[in-house]
Design a protein around this motif. Structure first.
Motif, PDB file in Angstrom:
ATOM      1  N   ALA A   1       0.832  -1.199   0.000  1.00 15.19           N
ATOM      2  CA  ALA A   1       0.000   0.000   0.000  1.00 15.19           C
ATOM      3  C   ALA A   1       0.873   1.258   0.000  1.00 15.19           C
ATOM      4  O   ALA A   1       0.524   2.267  -0.615  1.00 15.19           O
ATOM      5  CB  ALA A   1      -0.942   0.003   1.197  1.00 15.19           C
TER       6      ALA A   1
ATOM      7  N   THR B   1      -6.500   0.722  -0.346  1.00 17.96           N
ATOM      8  CA  THR B   1      -6.917  -0.069   0.810  1.00 17.96           C
ATOM      9  C   THR B   1      -7.289  -1.494   0.423  1.00 17.96           C
ATOM     10  O   THR B   1      -7.194  -2.407   1.244  1.00 17.96           O
ATOM     11  CB  THR B   1      -8.135   0.570   1.496  1.00 17.96           C
ATOM     12  OG1 THR B   1      -9.189   0.694   0.547  1.00 17.96           O
ATOM     13  CG2 THR B   1      -7.777   1.921   2.073  1.00 17.96           C
ATOM     14  N   TYR B   2      -7.732  -1.689  -0.831  1.00 12.51           N
ATOM     15  CA  TYR B   2      -8.244  -2.996  -1.234  1.00 12.51           C
ATOM     16  C   TYR B   2      -8.292  -3.053  -2.753  1.00 12.51           C
ATOM     17  O   TYR B   2      -8.499  -2.022  -3.402  1.00 12.51           O
ATOM     18  CB  TYR B   2      -9.656  -3.167  -0.673  1.00 12.51           C
ATOM     19  CG  TYR B   2     -10.231  -4.553  -0.751  1.00 12.51           C
ATOM     20  CD1 TYR B   2      -9.767  -5.563   0.076  1.00 12.51           C
ATOM     21  CD2 TYR B   2     -11.269  -4.847  -1.632  1.00 12.51           C
ATOM     22  CE1 TYR B   2     -10.321  -6.844   0.027  1.00 12.51           C
ATOM     23  CE2 TYR B   2     -11.829  -6.112  -1.682  1.00 12.51           C
ATOM     24  CZ  TYR B   2     -11.346  -7.105  -0.846  1.00 12.51           C
ATOM     25  OH  TYR B   2     -11.898  -8.357  -0.890  1.00 12.51           O
TER      26      TYR B   2
ATOM     27  N   PRO C   1      -1.312  -4.730   2.678  1.00 10.86           N
ATOM     28  CA  PRO C   1      -1.303  -3.744   3.774  1.00 10.86           C
ATOM     29  C   PRO C   1      -0.203  -4.094   4.769  1.00 10.86           C
ATOM     30  O   PRO C   1       0.029  -5.271   5.059  1.00 10.86           O
ATOM     31  CB  PRO C   1      -2.690  -3.902   4.387  1.00 10.86           C
ATOM     32  CG  PRO C   1      -3.098  -5.301   4.079  1.00 10.86           C
ATOM     33  CD  PRO C   1      -2.432  -5.664   2.785  1.00 10.86           C
TER      34      PRO C   1
ATOM     35  N   GLU D   1      -3.363   0.676   7.569  1.00 13.44           N
ATOM     36  CA  GLU D   1      -3.638   0.011   6.298  1.00 13.44           C
ATOM     37  C   GLU D   1      -4.399  -1.290   6.519  1.00 13.44           C
ATOM     38  O   GLU D   1      -5.350  -1.596   5.791  1.00 13.44           O
ATOM     39  CB  GLU D   1      -2.333  -0.277   5.554  1.00 13.44           C
ATOM     40  CG  GLU D   1      -1.630   0.965   5.058  1.00 13.44           C
ATOM     41  CD  GLU D   1      -0.195   0.731   4.646  1.00 13.44           C
ATOM     42  OE1 GLU D   1       0.434   1.696   4.178  1.00 13.44           O
ATOM     43  OE2 GLU D   1       0.320  -0.401   4.795  1.00 13.44           O
ATOM     44  N   LYS D   2      -4.015  -2.067   7.528  1.00 19.51           N
ATOM     45  CA  LYS D   2      -4.688  -3.336   7.832  1.00 19.51           C
ATOM     46  C   LYS D   2      -6.130  -3.095   8.277  1.00 19.51           C
ATOM     47  O   LYS D   2      -7.041  -3.837   7.902  1.00 19.51           O
ATOM     48  CB  LYS D   2      -3.921  -4.104   8.902  1.00 19.51           C
ATOM     49  CG  LYS D   2      -2.601  -4.659   8.397  1.00 19.51           C
ATOM     50  CD  LYS D   2      -1.809  -5.301   9.525  1.00 19.51           C
ATOM     51  CE  LYS D   2      -0.447  -5.759   9.025  1.00 19.51           C
ATOM     52  NZ  LYS D   2       0.391  -6.302  10.099  1.00 19.51           N
TER      53      LYS D   2
ATOM     54  N   TRP E   1      -8.136  -2.345   5.208  1.00 17.23           N
ATOM     55  CA  TRP E   1      -8.216  -3.560   4.396  1.00 17.23           C
ATOM     56  C   TRP E   1      -9.250  -4.526   4.974  1.00 17.23           C
ATOM     57  O   TRP E   1     -10.043  -5.111   4.239  1.00 17.23           O
ATOM     58  CB  TRP E   1      -6.837  -4.219   4.319  1.00 17.23           C
ATOM     59  CG  TRP E   1      -6.777  -5.376   3.376  1.00 17.23           C
ATOM     60  CD1 TRP E   1      -6.570  -5.334   2.024  1.00 17.23           C
ATOM     61  CD2 TRP E   1      -6.932  -6.754   3.717  1.00 17.23           C
ATOM     62  NE1 TRP E   1      -6.587  -6.613   1.516  1.00 17.23           N
ATOM     63  CE2 TRP E   1      -6.812  -7.499   2.528  1.00 17.23           C
ATOM     64  CE3 TRP E   1      -7.158  -7.432   4.905  1.00 17.23           C
ATOM     65  CZ2 TRP E   1      -6.913  -8.877   2.497  1.00 17.23           C
ATOM     66  CZ3 TRP E   1      -7.258  -8.814   4.887  1.00 17.23           C
ATOM     67  CH2 TRP E   1      -7.132  -9.519   3.688  1.00 17.23           C
TER      68      TRP E   1
ATOM     69  N   ALA F   1     -12.808  -3.557   4.080  1.00 18.69           N
ATOM     70  CA  ALA F   1     -13.069  -3.300   2.663  1.00 18.69           C
ATOM     71  C   ALA F   1     -14.118  -4.224   2.059  1.00 18.69           C
ATOM     72  O   ALA F   1     -14.923  -3.785   1.232  1.00 18.69           O
ATOM     73  CB  ALA F   1     -11.771  -3.376   1.871  1.00 18.69           C
TER      74      ALA F   1
END
Length: 165
Positions: free
Chosen positions: A6, A80-81, A130, A135-136, A139, A142
């Motif tokens: 990411a 993000t996804y 991520p 970020e996780k 994700w 998402a």
């Protein structure tokens, strides 16, 4: 296809809010914020896919606080996804008081982009990897956001059918 971090698509933009950018309250026009968000998100999506992209959805834009004349608008976006040809992008908007060095969150947004090949047809994109906790977190949520977008799209299609009959 090999995944991409990411952080490889992360994009940051900062600009000074001047009087022509603002409304009669002395705060930036919401439409200007939207344009900045779309621009940053487009760059994020192009960096991730290394392709031309189109905005497919802007499913949320939450205004949290105003940005005043003389402050900086600071945007940060990242992937993000991803699905097969689409990418979800998160953009965070902050205001910065440049004299005090203080920042505050002013808006957040999720947008979806589709990568295009040379013929303007959807193109496969690499999966996102991520790494950070932020970020996780994005994700992990998402898939649910994707389901909400899909459901909203179906409801609109059904409504359109009824309206044209």
């Amino acid at each position: 296809m090999e995944g991409k971090k990411a952080s490889e698509s992360k994009t940051v933009l900062t600009d000074l809010v001047l009087p022509p950018d603002t409304n009669y309250h002395g705060t930036i026009f919401g439409g200007n914020v939207m344009a900045y968000i779309d621009k940053v998100a487009s760059i994020v999506a192009m960096r991730h896919s290394r392709a031309m992209v189109v905005t497919a959805s802007s499913d949320s834009l939450d205004f949290i606080a105003p940005i005043k004349t003389g402050e900086a608008i600071c945007l940060e976006g990242f992937i993000t996804y991803t699905r097969n040809t689409s990418m979800e992008v998160f953009v965070k908007v902050e205001a910065e008081d440049l004299l005090k060095g203080e920042r505050r969150l002013t808006a957040t947004s999720y947008l979806t982009f589709v990568a295009l090949d040379g013929d303007g047809k959807p193109k496969t994109v690499p999966p996102v990897i991520p790494e950070t906790e932020e970020e996780k977190w994005h994700w992990e949520g998402a898939a649910e956001r994707f389901q909400q977008r899909s459901k909203r799209r179906e409801v609109r299609k059904e409504r359109q059918k009824k309206d044209t009959q």
